[in-house]
Write an enzyme that holds these catalytic residues in place. Structure first.
Site, PDB file in Angstrom:
ATOM      1  N   THR A 144       0.811  -1.202   0.000  1.00  0.00           N
ATOM      2  CA  THR A 144       0.000   0.000   0.000  1.00  0.00           C
ATOM      3  C   THR A 144       0.846   1.255   0.000  1.00  0.00           C
ATOM      4  OG1 THR A 144      -1.458  -1.173   1.503  1.00  0.00           O
ATOM      5  CG2 THR A 144      -1.762   1.199   1.392  1.00  0.00           C
ATOM      6  N   ARG A 197     -11.199 -10.867  -2.048  1.00  0.00           N
ATOM      7  CA  ARG A 197     -10.672 -10.331  -0.785  1.00  0.00           C
ATOM      8  C   ARG A 197     -10.486  -8.810  -0.889  1.00  0.00           C
ATOM      9  NH1 ARG A 197      -5.976  -7.226   0.980  1.00  0.00           N
ATOM     10  NH2 ARG A 197      -5.555  -7.798   3.134  1.00  0.00           N
ATOM     11  N   VAL A 198     -10.929  -8.111   0.127  1.00  0.00           N
ATOM     12  CA  VAL A 198     -10.720  -6.670   0.215  1.00  0.00           C
ATOM     13  C   VAL A 198      -9.957  -6.389   1.502  1.00  0.00           C
ATOM     14  CG1 VAL A 198     -11.861  -4.426   0.492  1.00  0.00           C
ATOM     15  CG2 VAL A 198     -12.787  -6.116  -1.121  1.00  0.00           C
ATOM     16  N   GLY A 199      -8.935  -5.549   1.401  1.00  0.00           N
ATOM     17  CA  GLY A 199      -8.152  -5.209   2.586  1.00  0.00           C
ATOM     18  C   GLY A 199      -8.633  -3.930   3.238  1.00  0.00           C
ATOM     19  N   ASP A 200      -7.750  -3.316   3.988  1.00  0.00           N
ATOM     20  CA  ASP A 200      -8.114  -2.120   4.751  1.00  0.00           C
ATOM     21  C   ASP A 200      -8.127  -0.847   3.902  1.00  0.00           C
ATOM     22  OD1 ASP A 200      -5.313  -2.593   4.486  1.00  0.00           O
ATOM     23  OD2 ASP A 200      -4.891  -1.108   6.041  1.00  0.00           O
ATOM     24  N   THR A 254      -0.632   0.569   6.668  1.00  0.00           N
ATOM     25  CA  THR A 254      -0.035  -0.331   5.694  1.00  0.00           C
ATOM     26  C   THR A 254       0.197  -1.666   6.383  1.00  0.00           C
ATOM     27  OG1 THR A 254       1.818  -0.589   4.156  1.00  0.00           O
ATOM     28  CG2 THR A 254       2.305   0.474   6.254  1.00  0.00           C
ATOM     29  N   GLY A 255       0.324  -2.711   5.600  1.00  0.00           N
ATOM     30  CA  GLY A 255       0.520  -4.027   6.196  1.00  0.00           C
ATOM     31  C   GLY A 255      -0.705  -4.901   6.025  1.00  0.00           C
ATOM     32  N   GLY A 296      -4.017  -5.990   6.046  1.00  0.00           N
ATOM     33  CA  GLY A 296      -5.242  -5.224   6.188  1.00  0.00           C
ATOM     34  C   GLY A 296      -6.264  -5.831   7.117  1.00  0.00           C
TER      35      GLY A 296
HETATM   36  N1  GLY Z   1      -2.869  -2.989   3.530  1.00  0.00           N
HETATM   37  C1  GLY Z   1      -3.272  -3.435   2.292  1.00  0.00           C
HETATM   38  C2  GLY Z   1      -4.029  -4.675   2.282  1.00  0.00           C
HETATM   39  O1  GLY Z   1      -4.035  -5.402   3.256  1.00  0.00           O
HETATM   40  O2  GLY Z   1      -4.648  -4.954   1.282  1.00  0.00           O
END
Ligand code: GLY
Length: 331
Positions: free
Chosen positions: A192, A220-223, A243-244, A246
């Site tokens: 990210t 899949r959707v992250g943060d 970041t990291g 999510g």
């Molecule tokens: N931080 C980005 C994700 O987990 O997709």
């Protein structure tokens, strides 16, 4: 030229820190206008944002311009058009943008569009909604005139085909650095750019954009596109981005947490440290993962903190536009 090795060596030389009872680091304070971003590739993004801010442009225009830089960078396998795909070979992009007044827009699982941050801004400015996903986000982007492209580059295709040989899914810490500029076979799998800017008028804005975890499950959707998780801005207080991994950020509504802690009087640095501590306290096994937070308040004070060493962040203000620092970390 930035000596990244020296910076990281200095960070690695520091002894591991105990989580409990550690004093907050002295805050870095930038002058207004300013912009900060996650990771090494934040330097180039900041320079594009600075070109806007230094001419009196808005924080919102600055973060959009900045985020588009890694989105277009073919060496960047964690953001935008060269991002690694999911386990079925689809490049799916997530992004969010937010201004000081609480206006926000986001897209998740967007395919075939190289600049999800600009689509997120259109969602914010041209629809009554906050978040569009998947085929609906693509339909909207095409209606808005964004070009449809095949985003799976030859390098990303090769990396995916290499991954398929073992098909093991294990998020690797700091892959933003480890996969940058690498071709096929890059080991790993997130993440990210998060950007936060404060303009000459004193308005804050933020942007966050990613191709998400490489080799993720389809859908899949992250943060990053989840307002409050990957990004949050409150014009009266400050802004935060993450970041990291999510999933851990979403579980703790991380960026909202950082901003709320700043509202209660903590510095950006203290707030980032407290948010990381919350994640670790709720789920101790997260110590083996990477999550990092970056925060900026209305005074230009900066905070950066992560679980693992190796997180870096970039800063630009009138003094210098290419600063890159190692973020502090728990381990
Ligand atoms: N931080 C980005 C994700 O987990 O997709």
């Amino acid at each position: 030229m930035i000596d990244r090795r020296a910076l990281i060596a200095a960070a690695l030389a520091a002894p591991p820190l105990a989580l409990a009872g550690r004093a907050a680091a002295a805050p870095v304070t930038l002058s207004k206008p300013c912009v900060i971003s996650t990771w090494d590739f934040g330097v180039a993004a900041n320079q594009a944002a600075w070109a806007v801010l230094s001419k009196g442009g808005s924080a919102l225009d600055a973060v959009e311009a900045g985020a588009r830089v890694p989105e277009a960078d073919l060496k960047n396998h964690s953001v935008g058009r060269a991002g690694y795909p999911d386990r079925d070979g689809h490049v799916t992009l997530d992004a969010s943008i937010m201004d000081a007044a609480g206006n926000c827009g986001a897209v998740a699982g967007l395919e075939h569009i190289a600049h999800p941050i600009s689509v997120a801004r259109r969602v914010m400015e041209r629809t009554p909604h906050v978040l569009l996903v998947g085929d609906g986000a693509l339909q909207f982007a095409l209606e808005q005139g964004f070009p449809r492209e095949d985003l799976l580059t030859p390098e990303s295709r090769q990396a995916w085909q290499d991954w398929l040989k073992t098909a093991k899914y294990k998020p690797a810490a700091n892959s933003e650095v480890d996969t940058y500029g690498k071709g096929a076979g890059g080991a790993a799998n997130h993440d990210t750019i998060g950007m936060l800017a404060l303009d000459a008028k004193g308005d804050l804005a933020g942007a966050c954009t990613t191709s998400g975890m490489a080799w993720k499950l389809r859908g899949r959707v992250g943060d990053s596109p989840i307002v409050g998780a990957g990004l949050y801005v409150d014009g009266a207080v400050g802004a935060a981005t993450s970041t990291g991994v999510g999933e851990e950020v979403i579980r703790n509504v991380g960026s909202f947490l950082v901003v709320e802690l700043m509202r209660q009087g903590r510095s950006p640095q203290e707030a980032c440290e407290a948010a990381v501590a919350r994640i670790l306290a709720r789920k101790p096994e997260t110590k083996d993962l990477q999550v990092g937070f970056l925060a900026l308040n209305t005074k230009g004070e900066v905070g950066a903190w992560s679980i693992q060493r190796g997180f870096s962040y970039a800063m630009a203000d009138v003094g210098k536009q290419d600063r890159l620092l190692p973020g502090g970390s728990v381990y």
